[in-house]
Design an enzyme around this catalytic site. Structure first.
Site, PDB file in Angstrom:
ATOM      1  CB  CYS A 163       5.288   2.878 -11.354  1.00 44.91           C
ATOM      2  SG  CYS A 163       5.433   4.531 -12.083  1.00 44.91           S
ATOM      3  CG  ASP A 167       1.315   0.164  -6.710  1.00 40.10           C
ATOM      4  OD1 ASP A 167       1.982  -0.030  -7.739  1.00 40.10           O
ATOM      5  OD2 ASP A 167       1.215   1.282  -6.164  1.00 40.10           O
ATOM      6  CB  ALA A 216      -0.948   0.008   1.195  1.00 42.21           C
TER       7      ALA A 216
END
Length: 456
Positions: A385, A332, A264
Site C-alpha cells: 500500500c 501483502d 495476513a
C-alpha cells in the site's frame, strides 16, 4: 458542556494521543467518541476536526510559526495541538472565528494552565486577521524550492512529494502530481465488500466501479449492516479488494490448490481469499506474526465456512519451512503506507526516508522466501500500500535478478483489468515491468502496487 465543545475536546484528546503516544487516529477517535457519548452530528464534527487538522498539519505549523514568531518546536506540545485545531477551524471550516479562538484558548488553559491562554489567544487572533488565501501566499512565498512550495501548499513532507513524483514518472504521468496530493487531502468514501458467494450487494447501494464485490452506501454509518452480516460484509478499500482478486485471477484455479496469505493482518484480503477458496475447493493458510493482528485475521474469516489455519510466525521462516508447497502466495508486505494517507493522515508526518531501507530489507526477505514456498508454476502476488519505487519496482526487479530463469513476471495490469468490472487506466511502466499501480486521484482507491511473478 454543549455538543460542539465536547466534540472539540474529543478532537483535541485524539490529537494528543496521536502526537504523545503514537496512537492511530482511526483507532483512538472512535473510542473517544464512544466515551464522550457524542451525537451523530457531534461525532461528525469531531471526526472532521481531527482528520482535517492531521492532514494539513505541516501547512498549519508553518502558519503558526509565522504568527507566533517562533518555531513550532519551541511551543509546548499540548499548546501546539490546541493551536493546530484552532487554525484548522479558522482557515478550513465555517466555524465562527470567535468560537474557534475561545474554544482553543479553553483547551490550552485546561491542558497547561492560564499561562498558555494569552499566547494561544494572541496567535489565533493574528491568524484570523488574514484570509486562507493570504496565508497560503505568505508561507509559500518563503519556500526555498518548488518541492517545498508544494509541501506547504498540499501538506505533504518534501521527501514524500519526491517519492510520488518518481512513482508517477515511472508511468510517464509526473504531471499528475498535484492531483495526487490534492486527492490525499480529501476524506475517502467508506467502501465495503460483500464476500463472494456469501453475501449480496444491497439493492440500494452504489456498486464500486472496479471491484465486482465492492459497494458504497448512500448515507449513514455501516455499523448496523456489518453487525448483522456475520462477517460477510465488511469495510475494505477497493484497491485492497482488487489486490486479493489479482491472486485468484492470475491463472485458472484448479480444485485442490494450496494458497498462503503470508502477511495476513488485519485480514481483509484473507477474507476475500477464503470466500474464493471455499467456492473453488482450495485450501487456504494464513500467517501473521503479531498476536493482536492474528486475532483480527481469525475474526475476519469467521464468517466464511472454511477452516483457515492462522499461524503466528515470522513470514520468512513460515515460507521457507513450506518450500515448494503452495500454488499461490500473497505477500501483502509491511510498508510505509504512503498509499493510504487519505485514511491515515498522521502517517505522512510519522514516516521518514530513514524508514525505507529497513522496510525494503523486510519486503525483499518476505518476497524471496515466498518464491521458494511456491511449487513450479506457482504464482506470487507481491502487494504494497505504497507507490514508493524502492518498495515496489525495485523489489520485483531484484527478485527477477536473483532467481533468473527460475522466475517470470506476469502482466499484473492485464490481470487486474480482467478481474475488474470496468477498464482501469493503468499505463505501462517505463521500466517495462508488468506491475499495476493504483492511485487515489485516478482510481479512487489507495495507492496499491501489485506485482505478479510465476515460478518456473
Amino acid at each position: 458542556m454543549n455538543g460542539a465543545t465536547l466534540a472539540r475536546r474529543v478532537a483535541f484528546e485524539t490529537l494528543r494521543g496521536v502526537h504523545e503516544s503514537d496512537a492511530y487516529a482511526n483507532l483512538l477517535l472512535p473510542k473517544e467518541i464512544r466515551l464522550a457519548g457524542l451525537s451523530t452530528a457531534d461525532a461528525g464534527l469531531a471526526t472532521e476536526l481531527t482528520y482535517g487538522t492531521l492532514r494539513r498539519q505541516g501547512t498549519y505549523d508553518a502558519i503558526i510559526a509565522d504568527a507566533a514568531g517562533r518555531p513550532v518546536e519551541d511551543i509546548d506540545p499540548p499548546v501546539l495541538d490546541a493551536l493546530r485545531l484552532g487554525v484548522h477551524q479558522l482557515l478550513s471550516t465555517r466555524v465562527a472565528s470567535h468560537a474557534a479562538v475561545n474554544e482553543s484558548v479553553s483547551l490550552a488553559r485546561a491542558a497547561v494552565g492560564q499561562s498558555a491562554a494569552g499566547f494561544v489567544n494572541a496567535v489565533l487572533r493574528r491568524v484570523s486577521r488574514e484570509t486562507p488565501g493570504d496565508w497560503m501566499q505568505r508561507i509559500t512565498a518563503a519556500a526555498r524550492s518548488d518541492d517545498e512550495r508544494l509541501a506547504l501548499a498540499h501538506a505533504h513532507p518534501v521527501w514524500v512529494i519526491r517519492a510520488f513524483r518518481r512513482a508517477l514518472a515511472a508511468e510517464g504521468r509526473a504531471d499528475e502530481l498535484e492531483q495526487l496530493l490534492a486527492a490525499d487531502n480529501v476524506s475517502p468514501q467508506v467502501t465495503m465488500t460483500a464476500l463472494p458467494g456469501l453475501a449480496e450487494i444491497p439493492a440500494d447501494a452504489q456498486q464500486t466501479p472496479y471491484s465486482p464485490y465492492g459497494f458504497r452506501l448512500g448515507g449513514g454509518a455501516p455499523d448496523a449492516m456489518i453487525a448483522g452480516a456475520g462477517g460477510r460484509v465488511r469495510v475494505q478499500d477497493e484497491g485492497s479488494q482488487l489486490a486479493a482478486l489479482a491472486l485468484v485471477g492470475a491463472a485458472p484455479v484448479r480444485a485442490g490448490e494450496r494458497w498462503l496469505d503470508l502477511c495476513a493482518g488485519p485480514g481483509g484480503k484473507t477474507a476475500i481469499l477464503a470466500a474464493e477458496a471455499l467456492e473453488r475447493g482450495v485450501h487456504l493458510d494464513a500467517n501473521e506474526p503479531s498476536a493482536h493482528r492474528a486475532r483480527l485475521v481469525r475474526d475476519s474469516v469467521a464468517g466464511v465456512p472454511l477452516e483457515v489455519p492462522v499461524s503466528q510466525e515470522d513470514g520468512r521462516d513460515r515460507a521457507l519451512a513450506a518450500a515448494g508447497q503452495y500454488d499461490r502466495v500473497l505477500v501483502d508486505a509491511p510498508c510505509t503506507g504512503l498509499g493510504a494517507l487519505r485514511r491515515r493522515p498522521e502517517a505522512r508526518w510519522r514516516k521518514s526516508p530513514s524508514d525505507v531501507p529497513e522496510l525494503t530489507d523486510l519486503q525483499l526477505g518476505l518476497a524471496r522466501a515466498a518464491v521458494q514456498a511456491l511449487r513450479p508454476g506457482g504464482i506470487l502476488t507481491y502487494v504494497t500500500c505504497s507507490p514508493h519505487l524502492a518498495e515496489t519496482a525495485a523489489i520485483g526487479a531484484e527478485l527477477l535478478r536473483e532467481f533468473g530463469d527460475g522466475l517470470e513476471e506476469l502482466d499484473a495490469r492485464a490481470v487486474v483489468s480482467s478481474v475488474a468490472r470496468t477498464p482501469l487506466d493503468l499505463p505501462a511502466q517505463v521500466d517495462g515491468s508488468g506491475r499495476a499501480q493504483l492511485w487515489p486521484h485516478r482510481h479512487g482507491t489507495d495507492a496499491m502496487s501489485i506485482t505478479l511473478l510465476r515460478r518456473r
